[in-house]
Design an enzyme around this catalytic site. Structure first.
Site, short mmCIF file in Angstrom:
data_model
loop_
_atom_site.label_atom_id
_atom_site.label_comp_id
_atom_site.label_asym_id
_atom_site.label_seq_id
_atom_site.Cartn_x
_atom_site.Cartn_y
_atom_site.Cartn_z
N LYS A 157 -27.53 6.65 1.36
CA LYS A 157 -27.43 7.99 0.79
C LYS A 157 -26.36 7.98 -0.28
O LYS A 157 -25.22 7.56 -0.03
CB LYS A 157 -27.07 9.00 1.89
N HIS A 193 -28.33 12.80 -3.43
CA HIS A 193 -27.91 14.19 -3.63
C HIS A 193 -27.72 14.35 -5.13
O HIS A 193 -26.72 13.89 -5.68
CB HIS A 193 -26.60 14.47 -2.87
N ASP A 236 -32.55 19.54 5.69
CA ASP A 236 -31.13 19.61 5.33
C ASP A 236 -30.41 20.57 6.27
O ASP A 236 -29.41 21.18 5.88
CB ASP A 236 -30.94 20.01 3.87
N HIS A 279 -34.50 14.73 6.36
CA HIS A 279 -33.12 14.98 5.88
C HIS A 279 -32.44 15.91 6.88
O HIS A 279 -32.73 17.10 6.92
CB HIS A 279 -33.13 15.62 4.49
N HIS A 324 -33.50 17.48 -1.26
CA HIS A 324 -33.40 18.94 -1.36
C HIS A 324 -33.50 19.48 -2.79
O HIS A 324 -32.56 20.00 -3.33
CB HIS A 324 -32.13 19.47 -0.67
N HIS A 380 -28.65 16.81 9.18
CA HIS A 380 -27.25 16.61 9.58
C HIS A 380 -27.12 17.06 11.03
O HIS A 380 -27.51 18.19 11.37
CB HIS A 380 -26.31 17.47 8.74
C1 NCD Z 1 -24.51 19.49 3.76
C2 NCD Z 1 -23.52 19.37 4.91
O1 NCD Z 1 -22.98 20.39 5.34
O2 NCD Z 1 -23.31 18.25 5.41
N1 NCD Z 1 -24.37 20.78 3.18
C3 NCD Z 1 -25.29 21.42 2.42
O3 NCD Z 1 -24.99 22.49 1.91
N2 NCD Z 1 -26.49 20.93 2.23
C4 NCD Z 1 -24.27 18.38 2.80
C5 NCD Z 1 -25.37 18.19 1.83
O4 NCD Z 1 -26.45 17.73 2.20
O5 NCD Z 1 -25.18 18.49 0.66
ZN ZN Z 2 -27.90 17.29 3.37
#
Ligand code: NCD
Ligand code: ZN
Length: 345
Positions: free
Chosen positions: A99, A136, A247, A13, A174, A15
């Site tokens: 997702k 999520h 995450d 996971h 998460h 970003h």
């Molecule tokens: C994530 C993001 O910033 O893209 N933020 C987070 O707090 N985890 C989005 C997400 O996975 O919820």
């Molecule tokens: Zn995330």
């Protein structure tokens, strides 16, 4: 134990964004992990296989020279996702999952699913084609307390989805609560979950006690200490339903340190170091390899990595910032000392 060598891990996971932020962060992940499931919540979101393949090319182009890191792409489920797109994902070598963001749940989730029932035919198709659904798991209605949103989502939505689609592979992303851990533990084997480093390390005091600390604000939000302990127990239990997903969610420092700060902790700079510290604290370093390198690959039906990663026990200080002057990112544990350090991949 001062040195630990494990099979190269994967991040299930992650970003990484695009443009300057992508360039600033991708090397951190590629240094440690063989592969990562890349989240599709760009602006606009990645909703088609075609877009995902373009995004994949951008990530590959941003990698350090010689890196063999593989981005595993995902699509963002919306009210407009077609059944044909599900089939395309099933046939794609590079796109691995959908997702699901309930609309408005988190960063860039406005395009998410507002009417869960309307998405049921899509879940049916994912079940049929064996495409995993990554969730999520938080309700979004304003009347629900932010600390209860995961629990209520599980009770009202997730339990229904799992009942209706008994063969659908689901990753509850998460996890943050004891209730979520218990739900996943008692669910069938096609239901798994990721756990982040911040939810293993911190409880909600980290955000709110002694001053407001925006770099600990992420979604789902950190919970009470007994929830953290339940997550640590789950992650270090050796149960293959629980695997690594950082995450890691980079935001510019100026957008975190803001009157309306963005949600997301940046942890890619030290992901394995953070997990190693927590597994050691729990007396379970021997369980790190399963959690980080085996169970996720097994769940996704992908081969385990063949390389290794070595961590050495030695103190080092996390930099205060990463990125260029116009793209500053504050990492988790900025300016603090970590006990483990990755020495080779
Ligand atoms: C994530 C993001 O910033 O893209 N933020 C987070 O707090 N985890 C989005 C997400 O996975 O919820
Ligand atoms: Zn995330």
């Amino acid at each position: 134990m001062d040195r630990l060598t494990i099979t190269q891990p994967d991040d299930w996971h992650l970003h990484v964004r695009t443009g300057g932020i992508l360039k600033a962060v991708i090397g951190h992940t590629a240094r440690q992990f063989g592969r990562a499931i890349i989240m599709p919540n760009l602006k606009p979101p990645v909703t088609t296989v075609e877009q995902a393949l373009m995004y994949r090319q951008e990530i590959l182009a941003a990698l350090p020279k010689g890196s063999t890191f593989q981005p595993l792409m995902t699509l963002y489920l919306t009210g407009n996702t077609s059944l044909g797109e599900v089939k395309k994902v099933a046939d794609s070598e590079h796109v691995h999952a959908f997702k699901l963001y309930p609309a408005g749940a988190t960063t860039n989730s406005d395009a998410g699913v507002a009417d869960m029932d309307a998405a049921y035919p899509l879940f049916e198709a994912m079940q049929k084609y064996g495409v995993p659904l990554l969730i999520h798991g938080e309700v979004t209605n304003a009347e629900y307390d932010i600390f209860d949103r995961e629990k209520i989502f599980i009770e009202t939505q997730l339990s229904r989805i799992i009942q209706q689609f008994p063969a659908l592979r689901v990753v509850a992303e998460h996890l943050t609560t004891l209730e979520a851990v218990q739900f996943v533990e008692s669910a069938p084997g096609n239901i798994a979950a990721t756990i982040t480093p911040q939810h293993l390390m911190f409880n909600r005091n980290a955000i709110l006690a002694g001053g407001i600390r925006p770099h600990y604000y992420c979604l789902p939000i950190l919970k009470r200490e007994h929830h953290r302990l339940a997550l640590l127990q789950a992650a270090t239990s050796g149960n293959p339903k629980f695997f690594l997903g950082t995450d890691s969610a980079p935001h510019l420092t100026v957008l975190k340190e803001n009157s309306c700060g963005c949600a997301g902790c940046y942890s890619a700079h030290a992901a394995m170091e953070l997990y190693a510290e927590m597994f050691e604290q729990a007396g379970a370093l021997d369980k790190l390899e399963g959690f980080a390198s085996f169970y996720g690959a097994d769940f996704y039906g992908l081969p385990r990595n063949t390389g290794t990663l070595t961590l050495q026990k030695r103190d080092w200080m996390v930099p205060e910032q990463f990125g260029d002057a116009d793209a500053r990112i504050t990492p988790l544990k900025a300016g603090e000392t970590l006990r483990w350090q990755v020495v080779s991949a």
